[in-house]
Design a protein around this motif. Structure first.
Motif: not given
Lengths: 606, 118
Positions: A90-94, A154-160, A162-164, A195-205
């Motif tokens: 799954k990491a390879i898929f990611a 497909a919805c599960e894959a999008v969540r897992e 993060r297929l933005y 998830a995207f918002y969490a990524e945005l807020s976690a990014a320092k810059k």
């Protein structure tokens, strides 16, 4: 153990390979490199069979090779087996989200009604069909079972993963798919945006990639927000709010236009959502003086602890200057009431922040005063401190009385703030009230007294010392010593100065302030000073001395060339003797037996 | 004249038949086997050994021997396979001896790689 070799697949001719996390023998590398680039269809079959190999590294190499091949059919088959893969695969898929994005995009497109059917249809025909109910999603034929299962996966894959990039087709599906699937699609959109918002807020810059992605996602969700009337999915509105900026044209249009179908649900969402993204948006509105009134009304209506706490923490006390203008447009805050249950749920810093907000907003002053009064009684320490500081903005007898009452507060910081205000307010007997507080040991109170009573500074005392009547010197000196922390240091500097006048004055001032004990070691050498007036002052002052070397120095001063110095030294020694005799009697009276007396003497000497 | 026509027709039929064969699964898998042999620069005897191995193990794809190290481990038990050459091939394809290369806990039959696919 699996053969470990050197190097990875970095030299892949397609440039699609990344080095696997393990090192592999060159022979196996050569095999999989070739299997990746060959046009022979048998290679695909072989690689797909290798996915079932019990050996992890072979499986992973096979998956990497298959993902590297630009063949949608392969990716679709891999998607079908997604549940079978372990975490390493799954990491390879990611690492290749683009492959899955294409597949899920196709699935999402399949659940939408065929747009080609509508081509060439006139508006009249369309309206007619809508009137008949043929256009509504509910009237569409149900989606077949396999497609439905694929859709769920497909919805599960999008969540897992993060297929933005799959968001445009997913949003489209959430709007147009069969009603049995829209809820899942809309929920997935919301989750992935969280998830995207969490990524945005976690990014320092915020990186350029993230910014671009945000812009793209916002554009997709903008159109979904505009089409709210058609799909009615609140999740899409919430997802839009999570990434939208306060300057967003669509957002502003919806907020401005109360007749817009999305206006009411959007306002409700802004009022009720406790998502970080929505709260961020509301707070960002405060930075813009042209913010729609509807947004400010929402901010005023919200009484949930999470929102108010975050708002207050961002505001602090006093609130940021950039909010000033917008805060001035807020006329109502639902929690702006003395005794509102929210106050009890807020922590101290938040209460302080809220006071700053209350002062910034255009709320009735009497109401704010009541809240300050309430907080001074019921608030948490930081809240109480901010409340008393805020009283500064409230002139009048009521506020004066409250400040005077707070002079005796249990919290030294609250007390200190009241001390700073009391003289500015011209409260009757302010000076005597402050002087009553000089005995305190609390550093904040003493600091405040130093600020509030500048006339009792050591420097000022030394300047006016000569002109003060003798009876007033002792009292003033005592107050200066209590109020001015720097007095001993200033006196010491004066004692060591070159001017005999300043040296003498400093010794006399130290005596008046009762600070001889502290400065004894500095004053004793002055018994040998070249100026006889300094020696006189020192001999006089050392009557309050407590150490034996000083007494010996005084004894030596009995042979001074100046008669006055000798007389003063004698007087001081007599005074010391009398004082010691008194102490002896008291000690004897206090101890019952001679042994106890000797013990007490020992304790004292220790 | 007839002879020439017949020869041309036979050549055409042969070419057509060859092109048909080229599209068969059997041909493609054999082709892949030889292509991999070329990639690994195996000599004729090694190629023969691998082919023999794939036949004896009844592998569905001849090229499977390049992917699964268990095939070479299994070949050790075969009396017809010369051990020295097997070691040489194994070192070239997987880098270590077949025993080391084979997964220790795996009990699966290498003859049927699709068995676990279900």
């Amino acid at each position: 153990m699996w053969p470990l070799g050197q190097g990875g697949w970095l030299n892949s001719p397609y440039g699609l390979f990344e080095a696997p996390s393990f090192t592999m023998h060159k022979g196996l590398e050569t095999t999989f490199q070739y299997l990746t680039r060959t046009d022979n269809p048998a290679a695909v079959e072989l690689l797909e069979a290798a996915l079932d190999c019990p050996y992890g590294p072979v499986r992973e190499l096979a998956l990497t090779a298959l993902l590297a091949r630009p063949n949608r059919a392969i990716h679709r088959r891999l998607f079908g087996r997604l549940a079978e893969f372990d975490s390493a695969c799954k990491a390879i898929f990611a690492k290749r989200p683009d492959r899955l994005t294409t597949v899920v995009g196709e699935i999402f497109a399949q659940v939408r009604p065929k747009s080609t059917k509508h081509h060439g249809r006139t508006t009249g025909q369309k309206k007619q069909r809508e009137a008949c109910g043929e256009e509504s999603p509910a009237n569409r034929p149900p989606v077949d079972g396999k497609l439905q299962k694929d859709f769920v996966r497909a919805c599960e894959a999008v969540r897992e993963f993060r297929l933005y990039d799959a968001l445009p087709s997913l949003v489209e599906a959430a709007q147009n798919a069969h009603p049995s699937l829209t809820a899942l699609a809309a929920g997935t959109v919301l989750e992935i945006m969280k998830a995207f918002y969490a990524e945005l807020s976690a990014a320092k810059k915020c990186s350029k990639d993230l910014k671009t992605l945000r812009t793209r996602l916002t554009e997709v969700l903008q159109s979904a927000a505009c089409a709210y009337k058609r799909h009615g999915r609140k999740e899409l509105l919430e997802a839009f709010l999570m990434v939208a900026k306060p300057q967003d044209v669509v957002l502003r249009r919806i907020l401005h236009d109360r007749k817009e179908s999305a206006h009411e649900p959007l306002v409700r969402m802004l009022t009720e959502s406790d998502e970080g993204g929505v709260i961020r948006l509301l707070l960002a509105f405060l930075e813009d003086p042209q913010t729609p009134q509807a947004a400010l009304e929402v901010i005023g209506r919200r009484t949930d602890v999470r929102f108010v706490q975050i708002w207050a923490e961002h505001a602090g006390y006093p609130p940021p200057e950039v909010w000033k203008e917008t805060l001035g447009r807020i006329r109502y805050l639902a929690w702006a009431e003395a005794g509102h249950p929210l106050w009890a749920q807020l922590d101290g810093p938040s209460q302080a922040g809220c006071i700053g907000l209350l002062l910034g907003c255009k709320i009735e002053r009497s109401r704010v005063f009541q809240i300050l009064e309430f907080l001074l009684q019921e608030g948490k320490p930081e809240g109480r401190r901010a409340a008393v500081a805020a009283l500064e903005h409230f002139p009048g007898a009521k506020a004066d009385a409250l400040v005077v009452r707070t002079l005796d507060d249990r919290d030294p910081y609250v007390q200190a703030e009241a001390i700073r205000q009391v003289r500015r307010r011209n409260v009757p007997d302010a000076l005597s009230r402050l002087i009553r507080l000089v005995e305190t040991d609390q550093a904040p109170v003493r600091e405040a007294l130093q600020e509030a009573l500048p006339e009792f500074s050591c420097k000022k005392f030394l300047r006016t010392f000569e002109h003060l009547p003798d009876e007033f010197r002792q009292t003033a000196g005592y107050l200066v010593r209590k109020i001015d922390f720097d007095a001993p240091a200033i006196l010491l500097a004066e004692i060591q100065s070159l001017s005999p006048v300043r040296r003498r004055r400093a010794v006399e001032a130290a005596s008046a302030m009762g600070a001889v004990g502290e400065l004894e070691t500095a004053i004793t050498p002055l018994l040998q000073d070249e100026d006889h007036r300094v020696r006189i002052a020192a001999a006089k002052a050392l009557a309050d001395s407590r150490s034996q070397p000083t007494w010996e120095a005084l004894r030596d001063a009995l042979f001074d060339r100046s008669l006055v110095v000798r007389e003063e030294a004698e007087k001081s020694l007599q005074k010391i003797t009398a004082s010691l005799a008194g102490q002896l009697e008291m000690a004897l009276a206090a101890s019952e037996t001679p042994s106890q007396f000797s013990e007490s003497l020992c304790d004292e000497s220790c | 004249m007839m002879g020439i026509l017949f020869a041309v027709a036979a050549l055409g039929v042969l070419t057509f038949a060859l092109s048909l064969v080229r599209h068969t699964r059997w041909y493609q898998h054999r082709q892949l086997f030889w292509q991999l042999c070329r990639q690994h620069q195996l000599d004729r005897s090694s190629r023969r050994l691998l082919l023999q191995l794939s036949r004896q193990l009844r592998l569905p794809f001849p090229a499977w021997v390049f992917v699964d190290p268990r095939c070479l481990a299994a070949a050790q038990q075969m009396p017809t396979i010369p051990p020295a050459q097997l070691l040489q091939v194994q070192a070239k394809l997987f880098g270590e001896t077949p025993e080391q290369a084979a997964p220790p806990a795996s009990q699966e039959n290498p003859q049927n790689p699709n068995a676990s696919a279900g």
